[in-house]
Design a protein around this motif. Structure first.
Motif, PDB file in Angstrom:
ATOM      1  N   GLU A 229       5.886  -1.027 -15.468  1.00  0.00           N
ATOM      2  CA  GLU A 229       4.884  -0.217 -16.138  1.00  0.00           C
ATOM      3  C   GLU A 229       3.516  -0.394 -15.476  1.00  0.00           C
ATOM      4  N   SER A 230       3.202  -1.620 -15.081  1.00  0.00           N
ATOM      5  CA  SER A 230       1.927  -1.882 -14.430  1.00  0.00           C
ATOM      6  C   SER A 230       1.852  -1.210 -13.064  1.00  0.00           C
ATOM      7  N   LEU A 231       2.943  -1.196 -12.326  1.00  0.00           N
ATOM      8  CA  LEU A 231       2.959  -0.502 -11.043  1.00  0.00           C
ATOM      9  C   LEU A 231       2.761   1.001 -11.239  1.00  0.00           C
ATOM     10  N   ASN A 232       3.348   1.541 -12.300  1.00  0.00           N
ATOM     11  CA  ASN A 232       3.111   2.951 -12.617  1.00  0.00           C
ATOM     12  C   ASN A 232       1.640   3.191 -12.944  1.00  0.00           C
ATOM     13  N   ASN A 233       1.023   2.261 -13.668  1.00  0.00           N
ATOM     14  CA  ASN A 233      -0.405   2.378 -13.975  1.00  0.00           C
ATOM     15  C   ASN A 233      -1.248   2.315 -12.706  1.00  0.00           C
ATOM     16  N   LEU A 234      -0.827   1.449 -11.784  1.00  0.00           N
ATOM     17  CA  LEU A 234      -1.537   1.338 -10.513  1.00  0.00           C
ATOM     18  C   LEU A 234      -1.457   2.651  -9.738  1.00  0.00           C
ATOM     19  N   ILE A 235      -0.288   3.253  -9.731  1.00  0.00           N
ATOM     20  CA  ILE A 235      -0.119   4.540  -9.050  1.00  0.00           C
ATOM     21  C   ILE A 235      -0.985   5.612  -9.697  1.00  0.00           C
ATOM     22  N   ASP A 236      -1.111   5.578 -11.016  1.00  0.00           N
ATOM     23  CA  ASP A 236      -1.967   6.541 -11.712  1.00  0.00           C
ATOM     24  C   ASP A 236      -3.432   6.400 -11.294  1.00  0.00           C
ATOM     25  N   LEU A 237      -3.851   5.187 -10.940  1.00  0.00           N
ATOM     26  CA  LEU A 237      -5.242   4.957 -10.543  1.00  0.00           C
ATOM     27  C   LEU A 237      -5.517   5.372  -9.103  1.00  0.00           C
ATOM     28  N   THR A 238      -4.485   5.398  -8.271  1.00  0.00           N
ATOM     29  CA  THR A 238      -4.676   5.672  -6.853  1.00  0.00           C
ATOM     30  C   THR A 238      -4.598   7.168  -6.568  1.00  0.00           C
ATOM     31  N   VAL A 239      -5.376   7.587  -5.583  1.00  0.00           N
ATOM     32  CA  VAL A 239      -5.374   8.986  -5.135  1.00  0.00           C
ATOM     33  C   VAL A 239      -5.240   8.989  -3.617  1.00  0.00           C
ATOM     34  N   PRO A 240      -4.168   9.578  -3.068  1.00  0.00           N
ATOM     35  CA  PRO A 240      -3.983   9.563  -1.619  1.00  0.00           C
ATOM     36  C   PRO A 240      -4.856  10.592  -0.919  1.00  0.00           C
ATOM     37  N   GLU A 241      -5.057  10.360   0.360  1.00  0.00           N
ATOM     38  CA  GLU A 241      -5.796  11.299   1.188  1.00  0.00           C
ATOM     39  C   GLU A 241      -4.795  12.257   1.823  1.00  0.00           C
ATOM     40  N   ASP A 242      -5.096  12.789   2.985  1.00  0.00           N
ATOM     41  CA  ASP A 242      -4.233  13.773   3.634  1.00  0.00           C
ATOM     42  C   ASP A 242      -2.854  13.188   3.929  1.00  0.00           C
ATOM     43  N   LYS A 243      -1.826  13.998   3.662  1.00  0.00           N
ATOM     44  CA  LYS A 243      -0.436  13.637   3.964  1.00  0.00           C
ATOM     45  C   LYS A 243      -0.033  12.316   3.327  1.00  0.00           C
ATOM     46  N   GLN A 244      -0.591  12.033   2.149  1.00  0.00           N
ATOM     47  CA  GLN A 244      -0.263  10.848   1.360  1.00  0.00           C
ATOM     48  C   GLN A 244      -0.652   9.540   2.018  1.00  0.00           C
ATOM     49  N   GLU A 245      -1.512   9.584   3.026  1.00  0.00           N
ATOM     50  CA  GLU A 245      -1.984   8.370   3.678  1.00  0.00           C
ATOM     51  C   GLU A 245      -3.463   8.175   3.377  1.00  0.00           C
ATOM     52  N   GLY A 246      -3.903   6.919   3.317  1.00  0.00           N
ATOM     53  CA  GLY A 246      -5.309   6.641   3.062  1.00  0.00           C
ATOM     54  C   GLY A 246      -5.673   6.878   1.610  1.00  0.00           C
ATOM     55  N   GLY A 247      -6.912   7.274   1.366  1.00  0.00           N
ATOM     56  CA  GLY A 247      -7.386   7.437  -0.004  1.00  0.00           C
ATOM     57  C   GLY A 247      -7.689   6.097  -0.633  1.00  0.00           C
ATOM     58  N   THR A 248      -7.284   5.915  -1.882  1.00  0.00           N
ATOM     59  CA  THR A 248      -7.495   4.652  -2.579  1.00  0.00           C
ATOM     60  C   THR A 248      -6.777   3.523  -1.834  1.00  0.00           C
ATOM     61  N   MET A 249      -7.505   2.460  -1.530  1.00  0.00           N
ATOM     62  CA  MET A 249      -6.910   1.319  -0.849  1.00  0.00           C
ATOM     63  C   MET A 249      -6.547   0.252  -1.874  1.00  0.00           C
ATOM     64  N   VAL A 250      -5.400  -0.384  -1.664  1.00  0.00           N
ATOM     65  CA  VAL A 250      -4.877  -1.377  -2.599  1.00  0.00           C
ATOM     66  C   VAL A 250      -4.696  -2.700  -1.867  1.00  0.00           C
ATOM     67  N   ILE A 251      -5.312  -3.752  -2.413  1.00  0.00           N
ATOM     68  CA  ILE A 251      -5.189  -5.093  -1.845  1.00  0.00           C
ATOM     69  C   ILE A 251      -4.144  -5.853  -2.655  1.00  0.00           C
ATOM     70  N   PRO A 252      -3.003  -6.197  -2.051  1.00  0.00           N
ATOM     71  CA  PRO A 252      -1.957  -6.916  -2.783  1.00  0.00           C
ATOM     72  C   PRO A 252      -2.228  -8.413  -2.830  1.00  0.00           C
ATOM     73  N   ALA A 253      -1.445  -9.119  -3.626  1.00  0.00           N
ATOM     74  CA  ALA A 253      -1.576 -10.581  -3.667  1.00  0.00           C
ATOM     75  C   ALA A 253      -1.232 -11.195  -2.326  1.00  0.00           C
ATOM     76  N   ARG A 254      -0.244 -10.621  -1.659  1.00  0.00           N
ATOM     77  CA  ARG A 254       0.181 -11.057  -0.331  1.00  0.00           C
ATOM     78  C   ARG A 254       0.516  -9.823   0.483  1.00  0.00           C
ATOM     79  N   GLY A 255       0.388  -9.956   1.791  1.00  0.00           N
ATOM     80  CA  GLY A 255       0.744  -8.841   2.649  1.00  0.00           C
ATOM     81  C   GLY A 255      -0.468  -8.024   3.058  1.00  0.00           C
ATOM     82  N   ARG A 256      -0.214  -6.993   3.825  1.00  0.00           N
ATOM     83  CA  ARG A 256      -1.292  -6.224   4.436  1.00  0.00           C
ATOM     84  C   ARG A 256      -1.927  -5.249   3.466  1.00  0.00           C
ATOM     85  N   LEU A 257      -3.072  -4.720   3.870  1.00  0.00           N
ATOM     86  CA  LEU A 257      -3.773  -3.708   3.098  1.00  0.00           C
ATOM     87  C   LEU A 257      -2.893  -2.469   2.946  1.00  0.00           C
TER      88      LEU A 257
END
Length: 331
Positions: A229-257
């Motif tokens: 449910e939280s991942l779905n909420n995160l997706i609701d907050l994000t807005v992609p840029e062209d071709k679903q790349e870029g836009g809202t950037m998400v910093i995870p606990a581990r791993g790349r941007l």
């Protein structure tokens, strides 16, 4: 006898993973930062991702000073502080914690002590008290968790400002509105996203760990359903840029941007695995049989682990026990 349905599912999942891998940079190698090194990754505006000791922290710098989201493990605190000081000599005013996990709060005492609190608030004068450390902000359940531990972590690292009766807590700093957004019963019962609204950057904490299956801390209120449910909420907050790349950037606990597309892939992966486990439960399979069936097989090369503090089998068992306790058809 060969289980044709299982073969079909495995081939289907394997094809999906192959397709994702073929996308190139989507599954590029993780950060090269190792040991005590802190790697600085500019994100947008005054927001940076700091990488060290296998985990990420988020830094915002500006005219008002320094704000940090999460402080890594205890043994990384001095290295984190040194990395911050290379970028800014302004006072550290805020530490925002996305959860009470050691990877998020371990460095709190050192980082908070190096800062100073804005006593008069964000509007009325911004008068700092250098004898008091930076304000530490988190959900009330983070404070509760830290206060009942035996032995408890150093008091200097406990939250000094919490929220509980509202789903968000607002901070305005460096000319930007910042929101802590509570995510109930996710990987723990005290998780928050931190949303930098002007910069359009979200620090997702342990809910989104781009290197492994989510560590669902049942002892501290974590659930698989709440994580999805939280991942779905995160997706609701994000807005992609062209071709679903870029836009809202998400910093995870581990791993790349990451951006929205990686969060969607991660959410879909967990949904597919959860559905497969649920189907096997409905068929009457035991935990041992589910583990033997390897419902995570297609994703194990990316997220699986056979050893360490959180293995693939531990993840599958956690999901299985949650489904059987609640009734799999109700999930």
């Amino acid at each position: 006898m060969i289980d044709k349905n299982r073969v079909f599912r495995v081939l289907q999942l394997a094809g999906l993973v192959g397709l994702l891998a073929a996308c190139g940079p989507s599954f590029a190698a993780e950060s090269d930062a190792a040991g005590d090194e802190i790697e600085v990754v500019p994100v947008r505006g005054g927001v940076y991702m700091l990488v060290g000791g296998g985990v990420n922290a988020t830094l915002q710098i500006g005219d008002d000073g320094v704000l940090l989201v999460d402080t890594m493990q205890e043994d990384m605190a001095e290295h984190l502080l040194a990395a911050v000081r290379k970028l800014s000599d302004k006072p550290i005013r805020y530490v925002l914690n996305t959860s009470g996990n050691p990877d998020q709060v371990g460095g709190n005492p050192v980082i908070a002590a190096a800062g100073s609190t804005i006593n008069a608030g964000n509007v009325a004068g911004a008068i700092a008290d250098s004898t008091v450390g930076a304000a530490v902000v988190a959900h009330e359940n983070v404070l509760t968790r830290m206060s009942v531990q035996d032995p408890p972590p150093p008091f200097e690292g406990w939250p000094t400002s919490t929220y509980f009766f509202t789903p968000t807590k607002d901070v305005f700093f460096n000319g930007e509105a910042i929101q802590l957004i509570y995510q109930p019963d996710a990987v723990t019962n005290g998780d928050s996203f931190v949303y930098f609204r002007r910069s359009d950057v979200i620090s997702a904490g342990s809910i989104f760990d781009f290197t492994r299956y989510p560590f669902i801390d049942v002892d501290n209120g974590g659930t698989f359903a709440g994580t999805l449910e939280s991942l779905n909420n995160l997706i609701d907050l994000t807005v992609p840029e062209d071709k679903q790349e870029g836009g809202t950037m998400v910093i995870p606990a581990r791993g790349r941007l990451c951006d929205e597309s990686e969060v969607v892939e991660y959410r879909d992966m967990l949904t597919i695995i959860g559905n497969y486990i649920r189907e096997m439960i409905d068929e009457g399979r035991s935990l041992e049989q589910v583990l033997e069936a390897r419902p995570t097989l297609a994703y194990d090369p990316r997220y699986g682990a056979d050893s360490g503090s959180w293995t693939t089998d531990m993840f599958v068992e956690t999901v299985y026990r949650e489904f059987t306790a609640n009734g799999s058809s109700e999930q």
